[in-house]
Design a protein around this motif. Structure first.
Motif, short mmCIF file in Angstrom:
data_model
loop_
_atom_site.label_atom_id
_atom_site.label_comp_id
_atom_site.label_asym_id
_atom_site.label_seq_id
_atom_site.Cartn_x
_atom_site.Cartn_y
_atom_site.Cartn_z
N GLY A 1 -76.27 117.22 -74.56
CA GLY A 1 -76.74 116.14 -74.98
C GLY A 1 -76.08 116.29 -76.15
O GLY A 1 -75.75 115.52 -76.73
N VAL A 2 -75.13 116.81 -75.98
CA VAL A 2 -73.86 116.78 -76.90
C VAL A 2 -73.02 115.52 -76.32
O VAL A 2 -72.87 114.57 -75.21
N LYS A 3 -72.97 114.43 -77.25
CA LYS A 3 -71.81 113.47 -77.96
C LYS A 3 -70.56 113.11 -78.17
O LYS A 3 -70.09 112.25 -77.78
N GLU A 4 -70.43 113.85 -79.06
CA GLU A 4 -69.02 113.72 -79.62
C GLU A 4 -68.44 114.72 -79.37
O GLU A 4 -69.25 116.33 -79.60
N VAL A 5 -67.42 115.40 -78.38
CA VAL A 5 -67.01 116.37 -78.47
C VAL A 5 -65.76 116.23 -78.92
O VAL A 5 -64.56 115.76 -79.19
N ILE A 6 -65.41 117.31 -80.07
CA ILE A 6 -64.01 117.48 -80.99
C ILE A 6 -63.14 118.88 -80.46
O ILE A 6 -63.56 119.89 -80.56
N VAL A 7 -61.95 118.14 -79.44
CA VAL A 7 -61.38 118.55 -79.35
C VAL A 7 -60.28 119.47 -80.06
O VAL A 7 -59.61 119.30 -80.97
N ILE A 8 -60.14 121.19 -80.03
CA ILE A 8 -59.07 121.60 -81.27
C ILE A 8 -58.71 122.66 -80.57
O ILE A 8 -58.88 123.56 -79.22
N ALA A 9 -57.49 123.26 -81.59
CA ALA A 9 -56.69 124.19 -80.42
C ALA A 9 -55.75 123.89 -82.73
O ALA A 9 -55.07 123.34 -83.50
N GLN A 10 -54.76 124.97 -82.34
CA GLN A 10 -53.66 125.30 -83.99
C GLN A 10 -52.73 124.00 -83.65
O GLN A 10 -52.09 123.61 -84.70
N ASP A 11 -53.04 123.67 -82.11
CA ASP A 11 -51.27 122.51 -81.97
C ASP A 11 -52.27 122.40 -81.09
O ASP A 11 -51.85 122.60 -80.08
N THR A 12 -52.76 121.06 -80.90
CA THR A 12 -53.43 120.30 -79.89
C THR A 12 -52.63 119.58 -78.61
O THR A 12 -52.29 119.65 -77.09
N LYS B 1 -87.09 103.64 -87.12
CA LYS B 1 -86.57 104.30 -87.14
C LYS B 1 -85.03 105.08 -86.47
O LYS B 1 -85.71 105.11 -85.24
N PRO B 2 -83.59 105.42 -87.47
CA PRO B 2 -83.28 106.01 -85.91
C PRO B 2 -82.95 107.08 -86.16
O PRO B 2 -83.72 108.23 -86.33
N ARG B 3 -83.05 108.60 -84.99
CA ARG B 3 -83.18 109.43 -84.44
C ARG B 3 -81.94 110.32 -85.12
O ARG B 3 -80.70 109.93 -84.32
N GLU B 4 -81.95 112.11 -85.72
CA GLU B 4 -80.74 111.94 -85.61
C GLU B 4 -80.17 112.53 -83.76
O GLU B 4 -80.54 112.76 -82.85
N GLY B 5 -78.20 111.47 -84.19
CA GLY B 5 -78.38 112.52 -82.60
C GLY B 5 -78.18 111.16 -81.98
O GLY B 5 -76.93 110.33 -81.47
N ASP B 6 -79.04 109.85 -82.91
CA ASP B 6 -78.67 108.16 -81.67
C ASP B 6 -77.65 107.72 -82.83
O ASP B 6 -76.70 107.96 -84.17
N ILE B 7 -76.72 107.12 -82.03
CA ILE B 7 -75.24 105.56 -82.28
C ILE B 7 -75.77 104.79 -82.57
O ILE B 7 -76.32 104.23 -81.79
N VAL B 8 -75.47 104.50 -83.97
CA VAL B 8 -76.08 102.86 -83.68
C VAL B 8 -75.25 101.81 -84.92
O VAL B 8 -74.29 102.61 -84.91
#
Length: 444
Positions: free
Chosen positions: A190-201, A418-425
């Motif tokens: 159900g993940v909609k947003e992936v945040i790519v991380i490293a010390q230096d991506t 009403k929107p739900r948590e996790g919706d993109i509006v």
């Protein structure tokens, strides 16, 4: 008897991913996980040791839990993470309430460490940093709709102010196939947003492929069904290749949000930091990014009061910030970290001067942010819904221009469903209050 374990993870998102992997191992071993470390039999503090304020936060957390241990409410306290790796035996001597201090290479053995601590054994173990697992099962501590995706560990940049290479070791990239497989799994949950991380991506791939592979990796992630937003943090300016810029410009799922930690603009200061570039080169790069990537949000961080920084060099930095008008910015007073090259420099600056310079930059940025948000009035922005504020009686969330924890929120009301948590509006912005955009959700 089933013992309970609670964890407090401090510092960066990379540390959070390590914590999530340790929690997975503990659950697999039969321990019951609780959200509040203060309510657990075993409290684990996954510490941060980056700068002085972060170290103090870790110590304060340990002392609070130590009091609960004295009262018989906690059976064992375990310190993991960067502070434990950096100060090793010192921690057990100075914070005697701790039952175990383990380096990052011992994360893989966290179950054994907990078992020994519950048997009233004092544990100190510091395997090679490279033993820190790069991948594995995780129990995510973020809301279901977004997750951090760590693509590498460690750092080879050796900036003179930074202790991370000493703490975390050399840069180690993960294989593209494994990262993509994890991203697919996140999408399935159900993940909609992936945040790519490293010390230096932007350095991703150099060590295992002999060339940068972040551009290729991002294209692969953007193809995954279910993922709607891909955000990238910690992009170093010298590694923003034309290929990578083109990916940001052309991939629809890849957010037009670039986190570009510059630290300073003066060439002399940057050289003492062991960083590349100067004001002219950085200005040219930013102009190139903004020309090629429409509606780009640029986030950066600066260090004020680095050893030897003159009033003139600070003024140059302030002028640069005012000229560029970064959409997002943070500034920190220089922290003199022991065993770093910058800590040995002779021209250390008075604490009051460092703090005042940082405050001046942030005050300046506040005005820039107000101007930026005022320009949003009348525009429609996409918002990832995060919840409902009962006091303000409105919903809130993050726009594409806002990363979790470091950036702001968008507040909005709705007149229909009403929107739900996790919706993109979609939200039409009609006002700005306390530097936060406020609007009304548009019904589809």
């Amino acid at each position: 008897m089933q013992y309970t374990v609670g964890m407090v993870s401090l510092g960066c998102a990379k540390n959070r991913v390590d914590a999530e992997m340790m929690l997975f191992s503990l659950k697999q071993a039969g321990y019951k996980l609780v959200e509040e470390a203060a309510m657990a039999d075993v409290a684990i503090i996954n510490t941060c040791g980056f700068i002085e304020s972060a170290k103090q936060e870790s110590i304060d957390e340990i002392l609070e839990l130590a009091q609960l241990k004295k009262e018989g409410k906690i059976k064992a306290i375990i310190a993991t993470g960067c502070l434990a790796e950096r100060y090793r035996e010192q921690m057990m001597k100075e914070l005697y309430e701790i039952d175990a201090v383990v380096g990052i290479g011992a994360n893989v053995d966290i179950v054994k460490v907990v078992e020994r601590a519950l048997q009233n054994q004092k544990v100190e173990t510091f395997p090679d940093k490279c033993m820190l697992p790069l991948e594995g099962g995780r129990i995510r501590s973020t809301p279901y709709y977004y997750a951090y995706l760590k693509i590498a560990e460690g750092c080879d940049n050796h900036c003179t102010y930074c202790a991370i290479p000493m703490i975390r070791g050399k840069y180690r990239s993960r294989e593209i196939e494994n990262i993509v497989a994890e991203a697919k799994h996140l999408a399935e949950t159900g993940v909609k947003e992936v945040i790519v991380i490293a010390q230096d991506t932007t350095k991703y791939g150099y060590d295992i492929y002999g060339e940068p592979r972040l551009a290729k990796l991002l294209r692969e992630i953007c193809r995954i069904d279910g993922i709607e937003w891909v955000r990238v943090l910690y992009c170093y300016p010298e590694n923003m290749t034309d290929e990578l810029i083109e990916v940001f410009a052309t991939e629809d799922k890849l957010l037009k949000y670039i986190d570009l930690p510059l630290q300073h603009c003066d060439g002399t200061v940057l050289k003492r930091m062991n960083r590349k570039g100067n004001r002219e080169q950085l200005t040219e790069l930013i102009a190139k990014l903004r020309a090629r990537i429409p509606n780009l949000t640029l986030r950066t961080t600066f260090i004020a009061g680095f050893p030897g920084e003159t009033e003139e060099q600070f003024t140059q930095l302030a002028e640069f910030v005012n000229e560029i008008k970064f959409e997002r910015m943070g500034c920190f007073a220089y922290s003199q970290e022991e065993d770093t090259a910058a800590a040995r420099l002779q021209e250390q600056i008075d604490e009051d001067i460092k703090n005042r310079r940082a405050e001046l930059l942030m005050e300046q940025q506040q005005l820039i942010m107000e101007q930026y948000n005022e320009k949003l009035v009348g525009q429609t922005v996409e918002v990832l819904v995060e919840g409902f504020d009962r006091y303000a009686e409105c919903f809130f969330g993050r726009s594409k221009a806002d990363a979790p924890e470091v950036d702001g929120k968008v507040f909005f009301t709705c007149t229909d469903k009403k929107p739900r948590e996790g919706d993109i509006v979609k939200v039409e912005i009609d006002d700005v209050l306390d530097c936060d955009p406020v609007g009304v959700m548009i019904s589809e």
